[in-house]
Design a protein around this motif. Sequence first.
Motif, PDB file in Angstrom:
ATOM      1  N   ASN A   1       0.944  -1.204  -0.003  1.00 47.79           N
ATOM      2  CA  ASN A   1       0.030   0.088  -0.060  1.00 47.79           C
ATOM      3  C   ASN A   1       0.804   1.356  -0.309  1.00 47.79           C
ATOM      4  O   ASN A   1       0.581   2.514  -0.683  1.00 47.79           O
ATOM      5  CB  ASN A   1      -0.928   0.067   1.283  1.00 47.79           C
ATOM      6  CG  ASN A   1      -2.205  -0.768   1.109  1.00 47.79           C
ATOM      7  OD1 ASN A   1      -2.323  -1.343  -0.094  1.00 47.79           O
ATOM      8  ND2 ASN A   1      -2.867  -1.256   2.067  1.00 47.79           N
ATOM      9  N   VAL A   2       2.158   1.054   0.797  1.00 52.13           N
ATOM     10  CA  VAL A   2       2.745   2.210   0.849  1.00 52.13           C
ATOM     11  C   VAL A   2       3.950   2.296  -0.340  1.00 52.13           C
ATOM     12  O   VAL A   2       4.352   3.370  -1.087  1.00 52.13           O
ATOM     13  CB  VAL A   2       3.472   2.140   2.006  1.00 52.13           C
ATOM     14  CG1 VAL A   2       4.751   3.468   2.319  1.00 52.13           C
ATOM     15  CG2 VAL A   2       2.649   2.630   3.224  1.00 52.13           C
ATOM     16  N   LEU A   3       4.308   1.145  -0.533  1.00 45.60           N
ATOM     17  CA  LEU A   3       5.780   0.745  -1.474  1.00 45.60           C
ATOM     18  C   LEU A   3       5.004   1.160  -2.852  1.00 45.60           C
ATOM     19  O   LEU A   3       5.785   1.610  -3.811  1.00 45.60           O
ATOM     20  CB  LEU A   3       6.115  -0.393  -1.459  1.00 45.60           C
ATOM     21  CG  LEU A   3       6.922  -0.567  -0.099  1.00 45.60           C
ATOM     22  CD1 LEU A   3       7.704  -1.834   0.039  1.00 45.60           C
ATOM     23  CD2 LEU A   3       8.315   0.595   0.076  1.00 45.60           C
ATOM     24  N   GLN A   4       3.959   0.316  -3.535  1.00 42.44           N
ATOM     25  CA  GLN A   4       3.549   0.604  -4.824  1.00 42.44           C
ATOM     26  C   GLN A   4       3.502   1.687  -5.582  1.00 42.44           C
ATOM     27  O   GLN A   4       4.236   1.953  -6.667  1.00 42.44           O
ATOM     28  CB  GLN A   4       2.167  -0.433  -5.013  1.00 42.44           C
ATOM     29  CG  GLN A   4       1.991  -0.531  -6.511  1.00 42.44           C
ATOM     30  CD  GLN A   4       2.929  -1.558  -6.993  1.00 42.44           C
ATOM     31  OE1 GLN A   4       3.090  -2.803  -6.394  1.00 42.44           O
ATOM     32  NE2 GLN A   4       3.640  -1.233  -8.139  1.00 42.44           N
ATOM     33  N   PRO A   5       2.847   2.906  -4.932  1.00 45.23           N
ATOM     34  CA  PRO A   5       2.891   3.999  -5.571  1.00 45.23           C
ATOM     35  C   PRO A   5       4.431   4.712  -5.912  1.00 45.23           C
ATOM     36  O   PRO A   5       4.843   5.134  -6.963  1.00 45.23           O
ATOM     37  CB  PRO A   5       2.351   5.043  -4.778  1.00 45.23           C
ATOM     38  CG  PRO A   5       1.566   4.180  -3.869  1.00 45.23           C
ATOM     39  CD  PRO A   5       2.263   2.946  -3.684  1.00 45.23           C
ATOM     40  N   LEU A   6       5.280   4.374  -4.967  1.00 44.85           N
ATOM     41  CA  LEU A   6       6.803   4.663  -5.111  1.00 44.85           C
ATOM     42  C   LEU A   6       7.539   3.840  -6.347  1.00 44.85           C
ATOM     43  O   LEU A   6       8.375   4.205  -6.966  1.00 44.85           O
ATOM     44  CB  LEU A   6       7.509   4.605  -3.888  1.00 44.85           C
ATOM     45  CG  LEU A   6       7.050   5.649  -2.759  1.00 44.85           C
ATOM     46  CD1 LEU A   6       7.844   5.181  -1.623  1.00 44.85           C
ATOM     47  CD2 LEU A   6       7.310   7.015  -3.190  1.00 44.85           C
ATOM     48  N   VAL A   7       6.770   2.643  -6.364  1.00 48.33           N
ATOM     49  CA  VAL A   7       7.581   1.697  -7.319  1.00 48.33           C
ATOM     50  C   VAL A   7       7.067   2.027  -8.739  1.00 48.33           C
ATOM     51  O   VAL A   7       7.990   2.242  -9.722  1.00 48.33           O
ATOM     52  CB  VAL A   7       7.145   0.145  -7.332  1.00 48.33           C
ATOM     53  CG1 VAL A   7       7.536  -0.697  -8.265  1.00 48.33           C
ATOM     54  CG2 VAL A   7       7.804  -0.149  -5.983  1.00 48.33           C
ATOM     55  N   ASP A   8       5.828   2.580  -8.737  1.00 46.29           N
ATOM     56  CA  ASP A   8       5.306   2.964  -9.945  1.00 46.29           C
ATOM     57  C   ASP A   8       6.035   4.252 -10.427  1.00 46.29           C
ATOM     58  O   ASP A   8       6.131   4.592 -11.628  1.00 46.29           O
ATOM     59  CB  ASP A   8       3.590   3.390  -9.826  1.00 46.29           C
ATOM     60  CG  ASP A   8       2.911   1.998  -9.764  1.00 46.29           C
ATOM     61  OD1 ASP A   8       3.578   0.778  -9.918  1.00 46.29           O
ATOM     62  OD2 ASP A   8       1.654   2.077  -9.133  1.00 46.29           O
ATOM     63  N   LYS A   9       6.340   5.000  -9.532  1.00 49.37           N
ATOM     64  CA  LYS A   9       7.175   6.471  -9.994  1.00 49.37           C
ATOM     65  C   LYS A   9       8.544   6.106 -10.321  1.00 49.37           C
ATOM     66  O   LYS A   9       9.208   6.917 -10.834  1.00 49.37           O
ATOM     67  CB  LYS A   9       7.027   7.262  -8.721  1.00 49.37           C
ATOM     68  CG  LYS A   9       5.782   7.901  -8.676  1.00 49.37           C
ATOM     69  CD  LYS A   9       5.736   8.912  -7.216  1.00 49.37           C
ATOM     70  CE  LYS A   9       6.826   9.923  -7.159  1.00 49.37           C
ATOM     71  NZ  LYS A   9       6.678  10.655  -5.729  1.00 49.37           N
ATOM     72  N   GLY A  10       9.029   5.067 -10.059  1.00 51.26           N
ATOM     73  CA  GLY A  10      10.658   4.667 -10.395  1.00 51.26           C
ATOM     74  C   GLY A  10      11.286   4.950  -9.249  1.00 51.26           C
ATOM     75  O   GLY A  10      12.658   4.785  -9.471  1.00 51.26           O
ATOM     76  N   ASP A  11      10.881   5.351  -8.109  1.00 53.81           N
ATOM     77  CA  ASP A  11      11.633   5.717  -7.148  1.00 53.81           C
ATOM     78  C   ASP A  11      12.300   4.662  -6.155  1.00 53.81           C
ATOM     79  O   ASP A  11      13.306   4.769  -5.588  1.00 53.81           O
ATOM     80  CB  ASP A  11      10.884   6.740  -5.901  1.00 53.81           C
ATOM     81  CG  ASP A  11      10.398   7.942  -6.486  1.00 53.81           C
ATOM     82  OD1 ASP A  11      11.264   8.445  -7.674  1.00 53.81           O
ATOM     83  OD2 ASP A  11       9.664   8.775  -6.214  1.00 53.81           O
ATOM     84  N   ILE A  12      11.468   3.441  -6.181  1.00 54.02           N
ATOM     85  CA  ILE A  12      11.783   2.378  -5.006  1.00 54.02           C
ATOM     86  C   ILE A  12      11.834   1.009  -6.171  1.00 54.02           C
ATOM     87  O   ILE A  12      11.005   0.874  -7.084  1.00 54.02           O
ATOM     88  CB  ILE A  12      10.704   2.054  -4.021  1.00 54.02           C
ATOM     89  CG1 ILE A  12      11.214   3.179  -2.927  1.00 54.02           C
ATOM     90  CG2 ILE A  12      11.021   0.810  -3.731  1.00 54.02           C
ATOM     91  CD1 ILE A  12      10.361   3.003  -1.708  1.00 54.02           C
ATOM     92  N   ASN A  13      12.978   0.410  -6.018  1.00 53.83           N
ATOM     93  CA  ASN A  13      13.051  -0.864  -6.801  1.00 53.83           C
ATOM     94  C   ASN A  13      12.945  -2.003  -5.699  1.00 53.83           C
ATOM     95  O   ASN A  13      13.698  -2.323  -4.767  1.00 53.83           O
ATOM     96  CB  ASN A  13      14.121  -1.044  -7.392  1.00 53.83           C
ATOM     97  CG  ASN A  13      14.544  -2.200  -8.123  1.00 53.83           C
ATOM     98  OD1 ASN A  13      13.584  -2.888  -8.705  1.00 53.83           O
ATOM     99  ND2 ASN A  13      15.765  -2.703  -8.529  1.00 53.83           N
ATOM    100  N   ILE A  14      11.975  -2.805  -5.891  1.00 54.58           N
ATOM    101  CA  ILE A  14      11.962  -4.013  -5.125  1.00 54.58           C
ATOM    102  C   ILE A  14      12.756  -5.094  -5.640  1.00 54.58           C
ATOM    103  O   ILE A  14      12.355  -5.885  -6.724  1.00 54.58           O
ATOM    104  CB  ILE A  14      10.449  -4.542  -4.869  1.00 54.58           C
ATOM    105  CG1 ILE A  14       9.715  -3.420  -4.014  1.00 54.58           C
ATOM    106  CG2 ILE A  14      10.532  -5.863  -3.897  1.00 54.58           C
ATOM    107  CD1 ILE A  14       8.122  -3.802  -3.845  1.00 54.58           C
TER     108      ILE A  14
END
Length: 361
Positions: A199-212
């Motif tokens: 819920n927290v990470l996915q928006p940041l993943v979508d923006k390209g800021d975070i890589n899992i």
Amino acid sequence: MTVDTLPNRDGQLPARIVAKNHSNTPIWLSINALKYVFAICLLGVFILSSCEMKPKVGFLMDSLEIERWNKDKALFEEKVKELGGIPYVEVADSDPDKQVEQAQKLIDEGVDVLVVVPVDLEKAGEIVKLAHKNYIPVISYDRLIKNCNLDYYISTDNINIGELQADYLTKIAPTGNYLLISGPTSDYNAYLLRLGWMNVLQPLVDKGDINIVLDEFSNFWLPDEAYRILSTYLKDKNEVDAIICGNDALASGAITALKEHNKAGKVLLAGQDADIMAVRNIVAGNQTITIYKPIESLAFAAANAAIKISDGEAPSNMNITVNNGKRLVPAILLKASVVNSQNIRMTVIQEGYIGEQEVFN
């Protein structure tokens, strides 16, 4: 044996009765003594009856291998006794079949209600069926039993716990490589926690800021699992800025692996349960946060609900429902809180969950 009743000089019956056995040896029994014996017998019957009337509450646990569950056990037993019940505790040692057998044992012993920490989210449905055949309600404790006619569910809000973990780390590191280590798929909490993370990470993943870079479920809630997963990853790759673990035991295994690669204290790390070792790791700088779950409130809520159900009353504060795949289960979901290096004294120590000397000595 013959009984003689001899009149005294005034022609009155005596205060004592003479009993003669076959050897003609007299046995003197005081009427007052007989009254005393009779009173003791009545008292014994009353005590036994009152014990039988006390609600019998069965508590089926998964394992005591992890520190927090010993606290749950002690607190639950204490609360049940305080409320006038008798606790019956069985520990399955992480064996789902054994837990079903233990449920049958407690049913045969006449418990009025079962409180269950399920070893396996699906297999525990058999416990619910067994209990209902004997008109015994079931409360799922901390972990949800899936796909059955479960009566009640009492836990912390595990989605919110996942959100707390991810939100805290992303505030420090809003960009970078994140590694996720969930608990076992046999425990529905592992899914709920991961849902909170995403819920927290996915928006940041979508923006390209975070890589899992890694997203794995473990086989057990134990340190060796996280150690194995992280060690395997670090053999070939070095890119990790933050790790979110499903509990503090997994976090401790991650710390061991990070130490071997000279990364301990350099990688953000979140766990949950507020284990003593986790709080010490926070003080040492090897773990960023843990999550404090209100274990005492959880144990009291479950004990209180169990006693009320045993007395034929509806448990209070069941003001929400949770879908377990079969029905909407009346539930209590308690809130958890973040423990970091700045607020240790104001949270777990102030609450009496951990002693100050246990942490700082």
